[in-house]
Write an enzyme that holds these catalytic residues in place. Structure first.
Site, PDB file in Angstrom:
ATOM      1  N   ASP A 110      68.108 -89.109 -16.830  1.00  0.00           N
ATOM      2  CA  ASP A 110      68.881 -90.325 -16.730  1.00  0.00           C
ATOM      3  C   ASP A 110      68.210 -91.525 -17.326  1.00  0.00           C
ATOM      4  O   ASP A 110      67.168 -91.452 -17.613  1.00  0.00           O
ATOM      5  CB  ASP A 110      69.607 -90.532 -15.267  1.00  0.00           C
ATOM      6  CG  ASP A 110      68.256 -90.660 -14.447  1.00  0.00           C
ATOM      7  OD1 ASP A 110      67.637 -91.773 -14.515  1.00  0.00           O
ATOM      8  OD2 ASP A 110      67.816 -89.868 -13.373  1.00  0.00           O
ATOM      9  N   ALA A 111      68.984 -92.355 -17.629  1.00  0.00           N
ATOM     10  CA  ALA A 111      68.494 -93.614 -18.040  1.00  0.00           C
ATOM     11  C   ALA A 111      67.117 -94.156 -17.872  1.00  0.00           C
ATOM     12  O   ALA A 111      66.274 -94.900 -18.389  1.00  0.00           O
ATOM     13  CB  ALA A 111      69.502 -94.816 -18.495  1.00  0.00           C
TER      14      ALA A 111
END
Length: 245
Positions: A110-111
């Site tokens: 995830d970012a």
């Protein structure tokens, strides 16, 4: 691509080109019966198509197709795990745009997470690495809040109940502690979304920073943030070993 067997290179030349050893060493490996090509024991004098042959030395896969690319990438925080982004955010593609081959990420981070991503254009290996049935392990370092109690490892290994079913860690250890936070390492083979964050949150230790440090035999090591490197022959062989059925 050669179509006539007489135009194909000899096996020892292909092995040497793949970094197995000198041609003489590769000839000795073939003569000793340690090389298999397409499921059969190789013989001195064999010729192969390096783009299609499945070659094993001592049971380990040797990739000889020069068109195939295998990379380790240290994804920075804030970069999205896509090869393009409709919102204009920085993506993995921005870091590998100069490569002559087009590569794809294997799985995601995830970012807000950092660390190891594998990039390749070998679709078959990528699909196997992402398939849950092979259970390739992934190792993470997590900075969490709170003091780690005794017995937490046992609880995580035995499994915690999440909204989409139970989740189990393969291993867990405390790396370092401060009065308010701890650095822990967790190993698991699941790939559900935000699985590490959700597991640690469930046991009362929210994650403030998460870094993936290994996927199977491939380790992040000292690779700098935002940089990539080509996998070694032994790392590639290890990945193939991890997804053998």
């Amino acid at each position: 691509m050669p179509t006539d067997n007489t135009d194909l290179p000899r096996l020892q030349k292909v092995l040497a080109g793949a970094g197995v050893g000198s041609r003489r060493v590769c000839e000795d490996l073939i003569a000793a019966g340690r090389v298999n090509v397409n499921g059969k024991r190789a013989q001195l004098g064999d010729k192969v198509d390096p783009e299609t042959a499945e070659i094993y030395v001592d049971g380990d896969r040797v990739v000889t197709d020069a068109n195939l690319v295998y990379l380790a990438f240290n994804k920075p925080r804030g970069v999205v795990s896509t090869m393009s982004d409709e919102k204009g955010r920085q993506s993995v593609a921005d870091f590998v745009e100069r490569l002559p081959q087009r590569v794809y990420h294997v799985g995601r981070l995830d970012a807000d997470s950092e660390g190891l991503l594998l990039l390749t254009n070998d679709g078959d290996l990528a699909n196997r690495l992402m398939h849950p049935s092979y259970g390739v392990s992934k190792t993470y370092l997590a900075e969490v809040s709170g003091t780690i109690p005794r017995g937490l490892r046992k609880r995580l290994v035995q499994g915690v109940e999440l909204e989409d079913g139970p989740a189990h860690a393969d291993d867990f250890r405390v790396v370092d502690t401060t009065p308010r936070t701890a650095l822990v390492e967790i190993v698991l083979h699941e790939g559900r979304k935000h699985i590490v964050r959700r597991m640690l949150d469930e046991v009362g230790h929210p994650v403030s920073r998460l870094v993936r440090t290994a996927i199977g035999p491939v380790k992040l090591g000292d690779l700098r943030v935002g940089r990539w490197r080509r996998l070694t022959a032994s790392e590639i062989a290890g990945l193939f070993r991890a997804v053998e059925s």
